[in-house]
Scaffold this motif. Sequence first.
Motif, PDB file in Angstrom:
ATOM      1  N   THR A 119       0.802  -1.091   0.242  1.00 44.60           N
ATOM      2  CA  THR A 119       0.100  -0.107  -0.052  1.00 44.60           C
ATOM      3  C   THR A 119       0.805   1.097  -0.022  1.00 44.60           C
ATOM      4  O   THR A 119       1.688   1.245   0.893  1.00 44.60           O
ATOM      5  N   ASP A 120       0.740   2.209  -1.186  1.00 43.98           N
ATOM      6  CA  ASP A 120       1.067   3.577  -1.229  1.00 43.98           C
ATOM      7  C   ASP A 120       2.654   3.471  -1.260  1.00 43.98           C
ATOM      8  O   ASP A 120       3.343   4.313  -0.704  1.00 43.98           O
ATOM      9  N   LEU A 121       3.347   2.179  -1.474  1.00 39.05           N
ATOM     10  CA  LEU A 121       4.869   2.134  -1.575  1.00 39.05           C
ATOM     11  C   LEU A 121       5.351   3.053  -2.756  1.00 39.05           C
ATOM     12  O   LEU A 121       4.796   3.098  -3.756  1.00 39.05           O
ATOM     13  N   LYS A 122       6.304   3.727  -2.451  1.00 36.10           N
ATOM     14  CA  LYS A 122       6.873   4.591  -3.635  1.00 36.10           C
ATOM     15  C   LYS A 122       8.233   3.878  -3.929  1.00 36.10           C
ATOM     16  O   LYS A 122       9.030   3.068  -3.057  1.00 36.10           O
ATOM     17  N   VAL A 123       8.542   4.082  -5.210  1.00 40.24           N
ATOM     18  CA  VAL A 123      10.031   3.529  -5.662  1.00 40.24           C
ATOM     19  C   VAL A 123      11.028   4.499  -6.262  1.00 40.24           C
ATOM     20  O   VAL A 123      10.465   5.446  -7.003  1.00 40.24           O
ATOM     21  N   VAL A 124      12.080   4.456  -5.746  1.00 45.61           N
ATOM     22  CA  VAL A 124      13.003   5.048  -6.379  1.00 45.61           C
ATOM     23  C   VAL A 124      13.978   4.239  -7.188  1.00 45.61           C
ATOM     24  O   VAL A 124      14.254   3.293  -6.797  1.00 45.61           O
ATOM     25  N   LEU A 125      14.098   4.772  -8.648  1.00 48.25           N
ATOM     26  CA  LEU A 125      14.783   4.032  -9.539  1.00 48.25           C
ATOM     27  C   LEU A 125      15.920   4.833 -10.205  1.00 48.25           C
ATOM     28  O   LEU A 125      15.418   6.003 -10.566  1.00 48.25           O
ATOM     29  N   ILE A 126      17.133   4.436 -10.192  1.00 44.34           N
ATOM     30  CA  ILE A 126      18.056   5.377 -10.682  1.00 44.34           C
ATOM     31  C   ILE A 126      18.724   4.664 -11.951  1.00 44.34           C
ATOM     32  O   ILE A 126      18.957   3.453 -12.069  1.00 44.34           O
ATOM     33  N   VAL A 127      18.845   5.220 -12.997  1.00 42.44           N
ATOM     34  CA  VAL A 127      19.366   4.640 -14.308  1.00 42.44           C
ATOM     35  C   VAL A 127      20.672   5.384 -14.909  1.00 42.44           C
ATOM     36  O   VAL A 127      21.095   6.442 -14.060  1.00 42.44           O
ATOM     37  N   LEU A 180       6.458   6.045  -8.692  1.00 42.04           N
ATOM     38  CA  LEU A 180       7.920   6.036  -9.348  1.00 42.04           C
ATOM     39  C   LEU A 180       8.641   7.104  -9.569  1.00 42.04           C
ATOM     40  O   LEU A 180       8.082   8.275 -10.138  1.00 42.04           O
ATOM     41  N   HIS A 181       9.683   7.517  -8.873  1.00 42.52           N
ATOM     42  CA  HIS A 181      10.612   8.403  -9.199  1.00 42.52           C
ATOM     43  C   HIS A 181      11.771   8.294  -9.702  1.00 42.52           C
ATOM     44  O   HIS A 181      12.589   7.179  -9.209  1.00 42.52           O
ATOM     45  N   LEU A 182      12.024   8.679 -10.948  1.00 38.38           N
ATOM     46  CA  LEU A 182      13.362   8.322 -11.699  1.00 38.38           C
ATOM     47  C   LEU A 182      14.483   9.161 -11.693  1.00 38.38           C
ATOM     48  O   LEU A 182      14.174  10.263 -11.832  1.00 38.38           O
ATOM     49  N   ALA A 218      10.571   6.545 -20.591  1.00 36.42           N
ATOM     50  CA  ALA A 218      10.530   6.564 -19.000  1.00 36.42           C
ATOM     51  C   ALA A 218      10.421   8.198 -18.450  1.00 36.42           C
ATOM     52  O   ALA A 218       9.584   8.640 -18.044  1.00 36.42           O
ATOM     53  N   PHE A 219      11.613   8.951 -18.997  1.00 37.30           N
ATOM     54  CA  PHE A 219      11.628  10.435 -18.810  1.00 37.30           C
ATOM     55  C   PHE A 219      10.214  11.198 -19.247  1.00 37.30           C
ATOM     56  O   PHE A 219       9.657  12.225 -18.908  1.00 37.30           O
ATOM     57  N   GLU A 220       9.902  10.859 -20.820  1.00 37.56           N
ATOM     58  CA  GLU A 220       8.886  11.252 -21.412  1.00 37.56           C
ATOM     59  C   GLU A 220       7.504  11.118 -20.682  1.00 37.56           C
ATOM     60  O   GLU A 220       6.746  11.883 -20.612  1.00 37.56           O
ATOM     61  N   ALA A 221       7.373   9.978 -20.352  1.00 39.93           N
ATOM     62  CA  ALA A 221       6.206   9.383 -19.732  1.00 39.93           C
ATOM     63  C   ALA A 221       5.903  10.176 -18.023  1.00 39.93           C
ATOM     64  O   ALA A 221       4.960  10.500 -18.000  1.00 39.93           O
ATOM     65  N   ALA A 222       7.118  10.625 -17.792  1.00 38.83           N
ATOM     66  CA  ALA A 222       7.044  11.282 -16.472  1.00 38.83           C
ATOM     67  C   ALA A 222       6.973  12.823 -16.684  1.00 38.83           C
ATOM     68  O   ALA A 222       6.935  13.588 -15.593  1.00 38.83           O
ATOM     69  N   GLY A 223       6.903  13.254 -18.024  1.00 39.65           N
ATOM     70  CA  GLY A 223       6.696  14.647 -18.281  1.00 39.65           C
ATOM     71  C   GLY A 223       8.225  15.497 -17.733  1.00 39.65           C
ATOM     72  O   GLY A 223       8.124  16.694 -17.816  1.00 39.65           O
ATOM     73  N   GLU A 224       9.087  14.502 -17.987  1.00 41.00           N
ATOM     74  CA  GLU A 224      10.448  15.218 -17.681  1.00 41.00           C
ATOM     75  C   GLU A 224      11.341  15.428 -18.880  1.00 41.00           C
ATOM     76  O   GLU A 224      11.073  14.551 -19.884  1.00 41.00           O
ATOM     77  N   GLN A 225      12.256  15.989 -18.975  1.00 37.71           N
ATOM     78  CA  GLN A 225      13.175  16.322 -20.215  1.00 37.71           C
ATOM     79  C   GLN A 225      13.936  15.210 -20.177  1.00 37.71           C
ATOM     80  O   GLN A 225      14.584  14.704 -19.095  1.00 37.71           O
ATOM     81  N   VAL A 226      14.309  14.491 -21.480  1.00 36.85           N
ATOM     82  CA  VAL A 226      15.238  13.416 -21.457  1.00 36.85           C
ATOM     83  C   VAL A 226      16.874  14.065 -21.427  1.00 36.85           C
ATOM     84  O   VAL A 226      16.897  14.995 -21.947  1.00 36.85           O
ATOM     85  N   PRO A 227      17.377  13.375 -20.208  1.00 41.88           N
ATOM     86  CA  PRO A 227      18.876  14.012 -20.356  1.00 41.88           C
ATOM     87  C   PRO A 227      19.651  14.072 -21.499  1.00 41.88           C
ATOM     88  O   PRO A 227      19.576  13.162 -22.364  1.00 41.88           O
TER      89      PRO A 227
END
Length: 510
Positions: free
Chosen positions: A320-328, A400-402, A471-480
Amino acid sequence: AQCVLESCCAVPLANAARCALAGMWLAKLERRRMSGSGQWSGCALALLVSGLLSLGGQAAGEVGQKMRRSCAAEYQTRLADFSEVSGAQLAGKPAIEIGDTEETWFAKRFSVAEAQLQDCWSIGGRYWEIDFRSQDYIKSLRLRGNRCPAFGGLTCEEWWKEFDARWNVFPKEVNSGVCVPANCTASHIRTSVFSQYVARVLRMDFELPPPTREEFETREMTHWSKYRLDFVIAGVNSCGTTSLYTNLAKNPDIDFTVAEAHKEDGNFFLNNRVLPYVDDVSAFNSIWHLSGRPEPKLRGLDHPEFFRSLRIREALSRVTDLKVVLIVCDPLSRFEKIFWLYYYCRPGAEVWAAPTTPDGEPLCWPSMAGALEPEAEPLLERWAFGETLRFVRASFGPRLHLVHQDALRERPAETFAHLAEFLGAAPFAEETSFRRANSAPGARTNVCGNETLVRALQHSLADEYAAIEEAFEAAGEQVPDSVLQRRTRCERPDELRAPGSGPEPATWHL
């Protein structure tokens, strides 16, 4: 229980009640004799205590018998209800059926098991796993010389033939879930419930003898949502998970299940099941209490291999409500580090992950070009994370936080501030400095001196580059930019310096 205190009072007594009464009577006499001193002799006190304990043991035994009869009676009365929500397969070892992928197989098994668990709870039951060694049971059943029950006028030989035909529906090792009344214990399930369940499955109008403890084991199951866990660092390995772990632990609101630095928690790897055990969840939720540490605002867990396990990914998605931090990170730079650690011919290589020759000797390659050879093809597949990243993104969505490794290197203050905000933690202290962990500077392999090899490997890793962009596009963030331009560690001179030959990028300051 026999209450005989030969060393103190040579008065054998027949039962616990008489023993307790005699103790009180003897104490009363002795208090009178001692002019009301209120002190009991050792004999009287021992007699009284021993009698009360024995009496309590008898009472507990009687209660246990009543509970067993109550469990068996309720199960028999509601056998159809409990059986309807039993039988799900709980082992997490894939047995892929035609038309299934490993992903769909796990999704189905998780869905069936958790549906049975919830339905069992809804009718007031508890859900247990049973491990039943059916082949051993049948052998011992024959050896015990059990008679053939009256069954449709069959002879004993015909009965055994019919019984064997029905019994063949069971595999040699039965692992499944069973729903039972809430007042049943593990012992009750073995001695009273399981025989009724088997009789129903085999359509028999009689019960078989209960299995022995050696033939039968059971543990209660629960749901993944019972885990008290706020976030996980779930990968990607060799991209900076240890740096995330050690630096997030400096936040006053955050603590990890394993407190020591650079430690990973393999709790979710313990049992290969699609539901967790009640006692495992209870132990996990008590980690801080049992270790004497204060309970943190945010409970974190780190293991860089989580993302590689389908079963664990399915399990974590149900917390329940678990958040995930994923580093690429750059796929080529990551694979180069993995190749150098496990497959490159060098002194001190970690050979546990290396393929072996027919003689059992670990294989190694003198060049990264070896990764493109046919016999090394599984290496790229083994460490690929493209499809995994897509699964995690689909399963966790906004939870998910990328993070890209470049952000830790170039913008540590901003990166960790965003992480704290995402997790719901307080801001880091202004004086916080962040340490880089598990860095392996130096040229390592020959790949950076071979532009053709770099391009060939990047082509083989194209799906991983695409998954990061998605993944970055889906999160609405700029691709590095480094992802779009396919920049590798080969273009960072400070990374290629040999250890000790100059300043190393080991600390990032706010």
